[in-house]
Design a protein around this motif. Structure first.
Motif, mmCIF file in Angstrom:
data_model
loop_
_atom_site.group_PDB
_atom_site.id
_atom_site.type_symbol
_atom_site.label_atom_id
_atom_site.label_comp_id
_atom_site.label_asym_id
_atom_site.label_seq_id
_atom_site.Cartn_x
_atom_site.Cartn_y
_atom_site.Cartn_z
ATOM 1 N N ILE A 1 0.928 -1.197 0.121
ATOM 2 C CA ILE A 1 0.070 -0.012 -0.068
ATOM 3 C C ILE A 1 0.880 1.355 0.156
ATOM 4 N N ASP A 2 0.803 2.206 -1.050
ATOM 5 C CA ASP A 2 1.551 3.467 -1.080
ATOM 6 C C ASP A 2 1.032 4.330 -0.323
ATOM 7 N N LYS A 3 1.170 4.488 1.106
ATOM 8 C CA LYS A 3 0.867 5.407 2.083
ATOM 9 C C LYS A 3 0.815 6.918 1.842
ATOM 10 N N LYS B 1 -1.783 9.307 -3.511
ATOM 11 C CA LYS B 1 -3.406 9.462 -3.413
ATOM 12 C C LYS B 1 -4.298 8.427 -3.406
ATOM 13 N N THR C 1 0.154 -1.148 -4.774
ATOM 14 C CA THR C 1 1.395 -0.729 -5.799
ATOM 15 C C THR C 1 2.550 -1.740 -5.681
ATOM 16 N N THR D 1 0.360 0.852 -10.281
ATOM 17 C CA THR D 1 -0.888 0.890 -9.561
ATOM 18 C C THR D 1 -2.067 0.475 -10.834
ATOM 19 N N GLN E 1 -3.877 6.008 -1.468
ATOM 20 C CA GLN E 1 -3.155 4.804 -1.109
ATOM 21 C C GLN E 1 -3.409 3.480 -1.911
#
Length: 205
Positions: free
Chosen positions: A76-78, A81, A86, A92, A83
């Motif tokens: 999870i790309d915290k 935008k 990824t 994504t 999240q």
């Protein structure tokens, strides 16, 4: 002041060495050995069906997103935008699921997206044929990272289409912000990317 990270310069030079496009650069044995060891750069170099600028953009993206490391487990790309889930080099959306992605899987996902970004750049930029590979690559990287919509409405595109390529290149540093907890702020990784791309676009490697 040089704002192109050394690791990025070495990766791009490695690509040039592997593709025979390093004319004008002093041969560096350590960079050549590094090029031979870097599986991602080797895979990009061997992709003879893609343009040089697309391959340069893929190496740029690999450095910016993972420092040339393979990331096969989705995360999870915290900082992203929404999240998003990824994987690979910041991929994504479509094709990203909770499973392990091999280097081949990643390359397939990434290349498909870069091809779309290149097509968008060609469609949106009036003087595409007159740009050098570094300018083309930075436009491709911008669209891949920020999206076609952001580029279409940008001052960068307006300046480029007005014939002001230097002004367009110098727009890159403005695109260094991300949203954290609802607040827009400059992020270190995006700042490195924006500053390096400005320099590559204006003056090359």
């Amino acid at each position: 002041m040089n704002k192109i990270p050394d690791a990025l310069s070495r990766g791009l030079l490695a690509l040039m060495l592997l593709t025979g496009g390093a004319g004008g650069y002093v041969y560096n044995e350590s960079v050549h050995r590094e090029a031979q060891r870097n599986e991602y750069i080797q895979a990009v170099a061997e992709d003879l069906h893609s343009s040089t600028e697309l391959r340069v953009a893929m190496v740029m993206g690999s450095f910016y997103e993972s420092s040339y490391k393979h990331i096969g487990d989705p995360y999870i790309d915290k900082l992203g935008k929404g999240q998003p889930l990824t994987v690979c080099n910041g991929i994504t959306g479509d094709g990203v699921f909770l499973r392990y992605y091999t280097p081949t899987d990643c390359y397939r996902l990434e290349k498909a997206r870069y091809i779309r970004s290149e097509a968008a750049a060609k469609r949106l930029l009036s003087f595409w044929a007159g740009y050098n590979i570094w300018q083309r690559a930075t436009f491709i990287d911008f669209i891949h990272n920020k999206g076609e919509g952001a580029f279409a409405s940008s001052t960068m595109r307006r300046k480029a289409n007005a014939g002001d390529i230097v002004g367009a290149c110098r727009e890159n540093p403005r695109w260094n912000k991300g949203t954290i907890n609802g607040v827009s702020m400059a992020l270190p990784g995006l700042t490195i990317r924006a500053d390096a791309n400005a320099q590559l676009c204006e003056g090359g490697l």
